[in-house]
Design a protein around this motif. Structure first.
Motif, PDB file in Angstrom:
ATOM      1  N   UNK A   1      10.766 -14.410  21.959  1.00  0.00           N
ATOM      2  CA  UNK A   1      11.123 -13.558  21.017  1.00  0.00           C
ATOM      3  C   UNK A   1      12.558 -13.901  20.242  1.00  0.00           C
ATOM      4  N   UNK A   2      13.398 -14.598  21.056  1.00  0.00           N
ATOM      5  CA  UNK A   2      14.626 -15.057  20.353  1.00  0.00           C
ATOM      6  C   UNK A   2      14.493 -16.182  19.055  1.00  0.00           C
ATOM      7  N   UNK A   3      13.431 -17.132  19.441  1.00  0.00           N
ATOM      8  CA  UNK A   3      13.053 -17.820  18.331  1.00  0.00           C
ATOM      9  C   UNK A   3      12.602 -17.324  17.144  1.00  0.00           C
ATOM     10  N   UNK A   4      11.749 -16.126  17.211  1.00  0.00           N
ATOM     11  CA  UNK A   4      11.441 -15.318  16.015  1.00  0.00           C
ATOM     12  C   UNK A   4      12.601 -14.997  15.589  1.00  0.00           C
ATOM     13  N   UNK A   5      13.609 -14.169  16.156  1.00  0.00           N
ATOM     14  CA  UNK A   5      14.729 -13.553  15.604  1.00  0.00           C
ATOM     15  C   UNK A   5      15.639 -14.835  14.973  1.00  0.00           C
ATOM     16  N   UNK A   6      15.764 -15.735  15.737  1.00  0.00           N
ATOM     17  CA  UNK A   6      16.802 -16.671  15.016  1.00  0.00           C
ATOM     18  C   UNK A   6      15.998 -17.211  13.425  1.00  0.00           C
ATOM     19  N   UNK A   7      14.775 -17.279  13.465  1.00  0.00           N
ATOM     20  CA  UNK A   7      14.158 -17.559  12.163  1.00  0.00           C
ATOM     21  C   UNK A   7      14.148 -16.406  11.271  1.00  0.00           C
ATOM     22  N   UNK A   8      14.060 -15.244  11.582  1.00  0.00           N
ATOM     23  CA  UNK A   8      14.206 -14.112  10.664  1.00  0.00           C
ATOM     24  C   UNK A   8      15.561 -14.162   9.981  1.00  0.00           C
ATOM     25  N   UNK A   9      16.653 -14.316  10.840  1.00  0.00           N
ATOM     26  CA  UNK A   9      17.821 -14.079  10.471  1.00  0.00           C
ATOM     27  C   UNK A   9      18.554 -15.145   9.524  1.00  0.00           C
ATOM     28  N   UNK A  16      20.125  -4.331  15.511  1.00  0.00           N
ATOM     29  CA  UNK A  16      19.215  -4.294  16.618  1.00  0.00           C
ATOM     30  C   UNK A  16      18.181  -3.524  16.770  1.00  0.00           C
ATOM     31  N   UNK A  17      18.194  -2.331  16.162  1.00  0.00           N
ATOM     32  CA  UNK A  17      17.234  -1.411  16.007  1.00  0.00           C
ATOM     33  C   UNK A  17      15.856  -1.977  15.168  1.00  0.00           C
ATOM     34  N   UNK A  18      16.231  -2.755  13.913  1.00  0.00           N
ATOM     35  CA  UNK A  18      15.167  -3.330  13.258  1.00  0.00           C
ATOM     36  C   UNK A  18      14.531  -4.579  14.082  1.00  0.00           C
ATOM     37  N   UNK A  19      15.337  -5.277  14.952  1.00  0.00           N
ATOM     38  CA  UNK A  19      14.732  -6.429  15.775  1.00  0.00           C
ATOM     39  C   UNK A  19      13.859  -5.835  16.928  1.00  0.00           C
ATOM     40  N   UNK A  20      14.252  -4.279  17.222  1.00  0.00           N
ATOM     41  CA  UNK A  20      13.400  -3.979  18.390  1.00  0.00           C
ATOM     42  C   UNK A  20      12.102  -3.624  17.697  1.00  0.00           C
ATOM     43  N   UNK A  21      12.247  -2.895  16.347  1.00  0.00           N
ATOM     44  CA  UNK A  21      11.027  -2.431  15.940  1.00  0.00           C
ATOM     45  C   UNK A  21      10.013  -3.704  15.711  1.00  0.00           C
ATOM     46  N   UNK A  22      10.723  -4.830  15.268  1.00  0.00           N
ATOM     47  CA  UNK A  22       9.888  -6.016  14.954  1.00  0.00           C
ATOM     48  C   UNK A  22       9.207  -6.527  16.141  1.00  0.00           C
ATOM     49  N   UNK A  23      10.128  -6.643  17.348  1.00  0.00           N
ATOM     50  CA  UNK A  23       9.573  -6.893  18.565  1.00  0.00           C
ATOM     51  C   UNK A  23       8.512  -6.086  19.132  1.00  0.00           C
ATOM     52  N   UNK A  24       8.570  -4.954  18.878  1.00  0.00           N
ATOM     53  CA  UNK A  24       7.433  -3.925  19.181  1.00  0.00           C
ATOM     54  C   UNK A  24       6.199  -4.243  18.540  1.00  0.00           C
ATOM     55  N   UNK A 116       9.111   0.470   6.233  1.00  0.00           N
ATOM     56  CA  UNK A 116       9.939   1.006   7.049  1.00  0.00           C
ATOM     57  C   UNK A 116      11.417   0.413   6.914  1.00  0.00           C
ATOM     58  N   UNK A 117      11.445  -0.964   6.835  1.00  0.00           N
ATOM     59  CA  UNK A 117      12.845  -1.647   6.828  1.00  0.00           C
ATOM     60  C   UNK A 117      13.026  -2.161   5.512  1.00  0.00           C
ATOM     61  N   UNK A 118      14.303  -1.491   5.232  1.00  0.00           N
ATOM     62  CA  UNK A 118      15.022  -1.881   3.961  1.00  0.00           C
ATOM     63  C   UNK A 118      15.317  -3.353   3.974  1.00  0.00           C
TER      64      UNK A 118
END
Length: 189
Positions: A1-9, A16-24, A116-118
């Motif tokens: 999941x870290x690779x996805x987060x690094x890409x998105x950022x 963190x709440x948005x990252x948790x939603x994406x991960x879910x 749901x995500x601004x």
């Protein structure tokens, strides 16, 4: 999941709440070599983020010859955008060249993130623009180059892909026959 987060950022900030939603919303998917992520004639119903492996986008021309249009390697998204957004059937295949691991978002979940995500839609727009620019940078110069120059450019720009894809797919991508590509490779070693 870290690779996805690094890409998105790269495309915007996420808390963190948005990252948790994406991960879910992300589901792991393993594709075997030669398996399809998307087949021609089907409507895209998911978005994939490639964690490991190589995918190719291909189609059949009017003579029935298989043409490789593009390759996708790690840390890139894949889908048929027109199909995903407009419900149109794909005219191309997305096929695993190697064993692949992806994180996959169902269309409804991808859409839910947008609702749901601004800022999510703006991030997706930036991702799409970046991929289009990369595609143009890869394809446009090839139109005016001879086959040897196209191959050298491919090696310079995508050194990690050259030894991971079959010669037939690379030849198709470069617009040459497999035997021509073999001669080119022999002559530049």
């Amino acid at each position: 999941m870290d690779e996805l987060f690094a890409y998105l950022l790269q495309f915007g900030s996420l808390n963190q709440r948005q990252l948790d939603l994406i991960a879910s919303k992300a589901t792991p998917l393993a594709l075997g070599k030669d398996a399809y992520f998307l087949e021609a004639g089907h409507v895209a119903r998911r978005v994939g983020f490639l964690l490991e492996g190589v995918l190719r986008i291909c189609y059949y021309d009017n003579k029935g010859d298989e043409i490789t249009r593009n390759f996708i390697d790690e840390h890139h998204l894949t889908t048929n955008l027109r199909g995903l957004e407009d419900g149109l059937a794909s005219s191309e295949y997305v096929q695993a060249v190697t064993e692949c691991r992806l994180l996959v978002f169902a269309k409804r979940d991808w859409d839910e993130l947008a609702h749901t995500m601004v800022g999510w839609s703006e991030m997706v727009h930036k991702m799409t623009a970046k991929h289009l620019m990369e595609k143009l940078a890869r394809i446009s110069p090839m139109m005016a180059q001879d086959a040897t120059t196209r191959y050298r450019e491919f090696l310079n720009n995508y050194p990690r892909l050259a030894n991971r894809i079959p010669l037939s797919y690379l030849a198709s991508f470069l617009g040459v026959t497999q035997s021509s590509l073999s001669r080119i490779r022999k002559n530049i070693r």
